[in-house]
Design a protein around this motif. Structure first.
Motif, PDB file in Angstrom:
ATOM      1  N   ASP A 363      13.718   3.602   7.011  1.00  0.00           N
ATOM      2  CA  ASP A 363      13.182   2.559   5.591  1.00  0.00           C
ATOM      3  C   ASP A 363      13.504   3.010   4.289  1.00  0.00           C
ATOM      4  OD1 ASP A 363      11.851   0.923   4.694  1.00  0.00           O
ATOM      5  OD2 ASP A 363       9.778   1.873   5.068  1.00  0.00           O
ATOM      6  N   LEU A 364      14.413   1.019   4.071  1.00  0.00           N
ATOM      7  CA  LEU A 364      15.390   2.024   2.524  1.00  0.00           C
ATOM      8  C   LEU A 364      14.965   1.038   1.700  1.00  0.00           C
ATOM      9  CD1 LEU A 364      18.744   0.533   3.984  1.00  0.00           C
ATOM     10  CD2 LEU A 364      18.331   2.644   3.643  1.00  0.00           C
ATOM     11  N   ALA A 365      13.387   0.407   2.204  1.00  0.00           N
ATOM     12  CA  ALA A 365      12.646   0.336   0.853  1.00  0.00           C
ATOM     13  C   ALA A 365      11.873   1.323  -0.127  1.00  0.00           C
ATOM     14  CB  ALA A 365      11.712  -1.061   1.684  1.00  0.00           C
ATOM     15  N   VAL A 366      11.651   2.647   0.952  1.00  0.00           N
ATOM     16  CA  VAL A 366      10.980   3.759  -0.281  1.00  0.00           C
ATOM     17  C   VAL A 366      11.880   3.835  -0.949  1.00  0.00           C
ATOM     18  CG1 VAL A 366      10.033   4.256   2.737  1.00  0.00           C
ATOM     19  CG2 VAL A 366      12.152   5.462   1.993  1.00  0.00           C
ATOM     20  N   HIS A 367      13.218   3.953  -0.693  1.00  0.00           N
ATOM     21  CA  HIS A 367      13.734   4.473  -2.212  1.00  0.00           C
ATOM     22  C   HIS A 367      13.654   3.747  -3.422  1.00  0.00           C
ATOM     23  CE1 HIS A 367      15.453   6.826   0.555  1.00  0.00           C
ATOM     24  NE2 HIS A 367      15.867   6.057   1.751  1.00  0.00           N
ATOM     25  N   THR A 368      13.338   4.187  -4.285  1.00  0.00           N
ATOM     26  CA  THR A 368      13.202   3.192  -5.821  1.00  0.00           C
ATOM     27  C   THR A 368      14.198   2.966  -6.280  1.00  0.00           C
ATOM     28  OG1 THR A 368      13.055   5.280  -7.314  1.00  0.00           O
ATOM     29  CG2 THR A 368      10.719   4.568  -6.224  1.00  0.00           C
ATOM     30  N   PRO A 369      14.617   2.249  -7.729  1.00  0.00           N
ATOM     31  CA  PRO A 369      15.838   1.652  -8.473  1.00  0.00           C
ATOM     32  C   PRO A 369      16.413   2.654  -8.489  1.00  0.00           C
ATOM     33  CG  PRO A 369      14.037   0.100  -8.223  1.00  0.00           C
ATOM     34  CD  PRO A 369      13.619   0.782  -7.735  1.00  0.00           C
ATOM     35  N   ASP A 370      15.478   3.668  -9.338  1.00  0.00           N
ATOM     36  CA  ASP A 370      15.830   4.805 -10.212  1.00  0.00           C
ATOM     37  C   ASP A 370      16.525   6.521  -8.277  1.00  0.00           C
ATOM     38  OD1 ASP A 370      15.227   4.419 -12.002  1.00  0.00           O
ATOM     39  OD2 ASP A 370      13.238   5.379 -12.282  1.00  0.00           O
ATOM     40  N   GLU A 371      15.905   6.407  -8.132  1.00  0.00           N
ATOM     41  CA  GLU A 371      16.942   7.066  -6.172  1.00  0.00           C
ATOM     42  C   GLU A 371      18.171   6.694  -6.161  1.00  0.00           C
ATOM     43  OE1 GLU A 371      12.436   8.644  -4.378  1.00  0.00           O
ATOM     44  OE2 GLU A 371      14.025   7.236  -3.442  1.00  0.00           O
ATOM     45  N   LEU A 372      18.366   5.443  -6.363  1.00  0.00           N
ATOM     46  CA  LEU A 372      19.176   4.681  -5.621  1.00  0.00           C
ATOM     47  C   LEU A 372      20.838   5.241  -6.781  1.00  0.00           C
ATOM     48  CD1 LEU A 372      18.463   1.198  -4.325  1.00  0.00           C
ATOM     49  CD2 LEU A 372      18.570   3.038  -3.418  1.00  0.00           C
ATOM     50  N   ALA A 373      19.571   4.230  -8.654  1.00  0.00           N
ATOM     51  CA  ALA A 373      21.132   4.850  -9.299  1.00  0.00           C
ATOM     52  C   ALA A 373      21.206   6.642  -9.403  1.00  0.00           C
ATOM     53  CB  ALA A 373      20.433   4.195 -10.549  1.00  0.00           C
ATOM     54  N   ALA A 374      20.626   7.042  -8.762  1.00  0.00           N
ATOM     55  CA  ALA A 374      21.327   8.420  -9.042  1.00  0.00           C
ATOM     56  C   ALA A 374      21.850   9.098  -7.874  1.00  0.00           C
ATOM     57  CB  ALA A 374      19.629   9.842  -7.886  1.00  0.00           C
ATOM     58  N   VAL A 375      21.715   8.292  -6.362  1.00  0.00           N
ATOM     59  CA  VAL A 375      22.984   8.419  -5.067  1.00  0.00           C
ATOM     60  C   VAL A 375      24.207   7.953  -5.553  1.00  0.00           C
ATOM     61  CG1 VAL A 375      23.579   7.366  -3.492  1.00  0.00           C
ATOM     62  CG2 VAL A 375      21.377   8.492  -3.337  1.00  0.00           C
ATOM     63  N   ALA A 376      24.221   6.733  -6.733  1.00  0.00           N
ATOM     64  CA  ALA A 376      25.079   5.803  -7.055  1.00  0.00           C
ATOM     65  C   ALA A 376      26.214   7.132  -8.337  1.00  0.00           C
ATOM     66  CB  ALA A 376      24.826   4.553  -7.682  1.00  0.00           C
ATOM     67  N   ALA A 377      24.949   7.589  -9.106  1.00  0.00           N
ATOM     68  CA  ALA A 377      26.080   8.760 -10.283  1.00  0.00           C
ATOM     69  C   ALA A 377      26.450   9.629  -9.423  1.00  0.00           C
ATOM     70  CB  ALA A 377      25.074   9.095 -11.043  1.00  0.00           C
ATOM     71  N   GLU A 378      25.878  10.323  -8.342  1.00  0.00           N
ATOM     72  CA  GLU A 378      26.375  11.079  -7.545  1.00  0.00           C
ATOM     73  C   GLU A 378      27.937  10.883  -6.795  1.00  0.00           C
ATOM     74  OE1 GLU A 378      24.832  13.418  -3.787  1.00  0.00           O
ATOM     75  OE2 GLU A 378      23.896  14.355  -5.708  1.00  0.00           O
ATOM     76  N   LEU A 379      27.483   9.608  -6.354  1.00  0.00           N
ATOM     77  CA  LEU A 379      29.363   9.153  -5.411  1.00  0.00           C
ATOM     78  C   LEU A 379      30.451   8.720  -6.081  1.00  0.00           C
ATOM     79  CD1 LEU A 379      28.025   6.499  -3.168  1.00  0.00           C
ATOM     80  CD2 LEU A 379      29.095   8.716  -2.359  1.00  0.00           C
ATOM     81  N   ASN A 380      29.700   8.255  -7.870  1.00  0.00           N
ATOM     82  CA  ASN A 380      30.103   7.936  -9.525  1.00  0.00           C
ATOM     83  C   ASN A 380      31.043   9.311  -9.630  1.00  0.00           C
ATOM     84  OD1 ASN A 380      30.794   5.338  -8.643  1.00  0.00           O
ATOM     85  ND2 ASN A 380      28.429   5.102  -9.792  1.00  0.00           N
ATOM     86  N   GLY A 381      30.472  10.676  -8.848  1.00  0.00           N
ATOM     87  CA  GLY A 381      31.202  11.602  -9.998  1.00  0.00           C
ATOM     88  C   GLY A 381      32.142  12.474  -9.198  1.00  0.00           C
ATOM     89  N   ARG A 382      32.169  11.586  -7.738  1.00  0.00           N
ATOM     90  CA  ARG A 382      32.980  12.768  -6.439  1.00  0.00           C
ATOM     91  C   ARG A 382      34.455  12.292  -7.126  1.00  0.00           C
ATOM     92  NH1 ARG A 382      30.508  11.890  -0.998  1.00  0.00           N
ATOM     93  NH2 ARG A 382      28.315  12.163  -1.678  1.00  0.00           N
ATOM     94  N   PRO A 383      35.332  12.946  -7.375  1.00  0.00           N
ATOM     95  CA  PRO A 383      37.482  12.988  -6.968  1.00  0.00           C
ATOM     96  C   PRO A 383      37.631  12.449  -6.264  1.00  0.00           C
ATOM     97  CG  PRO A 383      36.542  15.192  -6.803  1.00  0.00           C
ATOM     98  CD  PRO A 383      35.133  15.045  -7.499  1.00  0.00           C
ATOM     99  N   ARG A 384      38.369  11.417  -6.566  1.00  0.00           N
ATOM    100  CA  ARG A 384      38.881  10.441  -5.311  1.00  0.00           C
ATOM    101  C   ARG A 384      40.098  10.198  -5.494  1.00  0.00           C
ATOM    102  NH1 ARG A 384      35.369   6.760  -3.436  1.00  0.00           N
ATOM    103  NH2 ARG A 384      36.089   6.059  -1.857  1.00  0.00           N
TER     104      ARG A 384
END
Length: 404
Positions: A363-384
């Motif tokens: 269920d993706l609705a249980v994730h808050t906007p702040d939790e989504l921002a934290a996941v995006a920050a982790e992806l954006n912090g990975r070397p590519r």
């Protein structure tokens, strides 16, 4: 022990079988040619002929004929006979390349052999000592690089905990520590430390150690594509400007939805094509065209104008109000061809990475906007790899700094 014969008259090759065998055994043990001839009791010319297959050319300036090539026991390891041949040719001051050509080996094989197995102090190459060093180095299993270096192991484990892939870890370590080769490791070594039985320098639950959580490697599967259901005309990807395709100009985005269990929840994913920067948009339990358009407009309005040039989407019904989004966000929307996910390759790759955080069927609705921002920050912090091992956040910060 053989005694020197009193009768020195020629006796023919067949009558010296025992002497020949004794001489070759002594040579194999590292005894020099002259000494072996003295012990067996034969003329040095005879010993030279037995060893090299021809008469001695001492004192005569004639071109040397190549000796018979020793037969290697395998294509991978040098044999004792080959090491004796290397020693003999080195004493004749032959180059490593000519030795390799004469033996039918690669020049790098000969160079590596001499460098690794020569005497550490004098640098002299002694074939039987070299064979002993090679034999001592060969036994397996050995302690892996991870097991022998606690600092390296801690760095790799920390990056695994932050969900970096083994290849990202390998490349970033080389970039961050260019002058410390002890901290350089290949991505395959990291996989070996996780998977290979008997090592386990990094052995933990695979679901925690690797982003995929897989115990074996397998190709990705591509999902089906939704059919177009729009009333307003679409602008197809074939009409998209060329500057979008070569990723030279920032501000062009790719987007899609990841769907939760029972098709009842969703998250919008946006990836900037030049920097691979990720934005996650909370949609909750509604993915109607109106709700998606409002959420995307709000997300894009947080960006500066030079980072809002276009959006590429598939033909899902959630973009039924694409014209409304284009007017409000001042961004044209281009649509991919049916069944062509590779036309949004960066977004498809990102959605695959996000499934580690948001598993299929959940269920993706249980994730808050702040939790989504934290996941995006982790992806954006990975070397590519595609960014020269920069992170998306570093690339975006550089663009913003240049614009200001």
């Amino acid at each position: 022990m053989f005694e020197i014969r009193q009768d020195r008259s020629p006796q023919g090759r067949k009558k010296l079988h025992a002497e020949r065998k004794a001489y070759l055994d002594l040579v194999a043990q590292g005894v020099g040619t002259a000494e072996a001839c003295r012990i067996v009791g034969i003329n040095p010319r005879t010993g030279h002929r037995w060893r090299h297959g021809r008469a001695s050319q001492a004192g005569r300036k004639t071109e040397r004929q190549p000796p018979a090539r020793p037969t290697p026991s395998s294509g991978r390891f040098l044999t004792p006979d080959e090491r004796i041949t290397i020693a003999d040719l080195l004493r004749e001051r032959r180059s490593l390349r000519s030795i390799a050509a004469e033996m039918g080996r690669s020049p790098s094989t000969i160079s590596r052999e001499v460098r690794r197995n020569a005497h550490p102090a004098s640098g002299a190459y002694r074939p039987h000592a070299a064979q002993a060093r090679a034999d001592a180095r060969r036994p397996r299993p050995k302690t892996g690089k991870m097991g022998a270096n606690p600092e390296l192991r801690a760095l790799v484990q920390d990056m695994l905990d932050r969900k970096h892939s083994p290849e990202q870890i390998s490349r970033r370590l080389r970039r961050d520590h260019p002058d410390r080769p002890e901290l350089h490791v290949t991505h395959e070594t990291i996989y070996q430390a996780l998977y290979v039985q008997g090592r386990g320098e990094l052995r933990r639950e695979l679901a925690r150690a690797l982003r995929t959580g897989r115990t074996v490697r397998k190709p990705r599967r591509t999902g089906g594509q939704r059919q177009p259901r729009f009333t307003h005309p679409m602008v197809m990807i074939s009409d998209r400007p060329a500057e979008v395709e070569d990723r030279a100009v920032p501000g062009h985005w790719e987007g899609d939805l990841i769907i939760g269990g029972d098709q009842k929840s969703a998250i919008a994913t946006l990836v900037e094509r030049t920097t691979r920067y990720v934005l996650l948009v909370h949609l909750g339990r509604s993915r109607t065209a109106e709700h998606v358009a409002d959420a995307l407009i709000a997300a894009m309005n947080t960006l500066p104008a030079h980072l809002k040039r276009s959006l590429t989407w598939d033909q899902g019904s959630e973009m039924g109000l694409h014209h409304r989004f284009s007017m409000a966000a001042d961004m044209p929307v281009y649509f991919c061809d049916p069944h062509s996910p590779w036309q949004r390759g960066s977004n498809e790759n990102t959605n695959g990475l996000l499934r580690q955080y948001f598993p299929k069927g959940s269920d993706l609705a249980v994730h808050t906007p702040d939790e989504l921002a934290a996941v995006a920050a982790e992806l954006n912090g990975r070397p590519r790899k595609t960014l020269g091992w920069d992170t998306p956040a570093e690339r975006l910060a550089k663009l913003l700094a240049e614009a200001s």
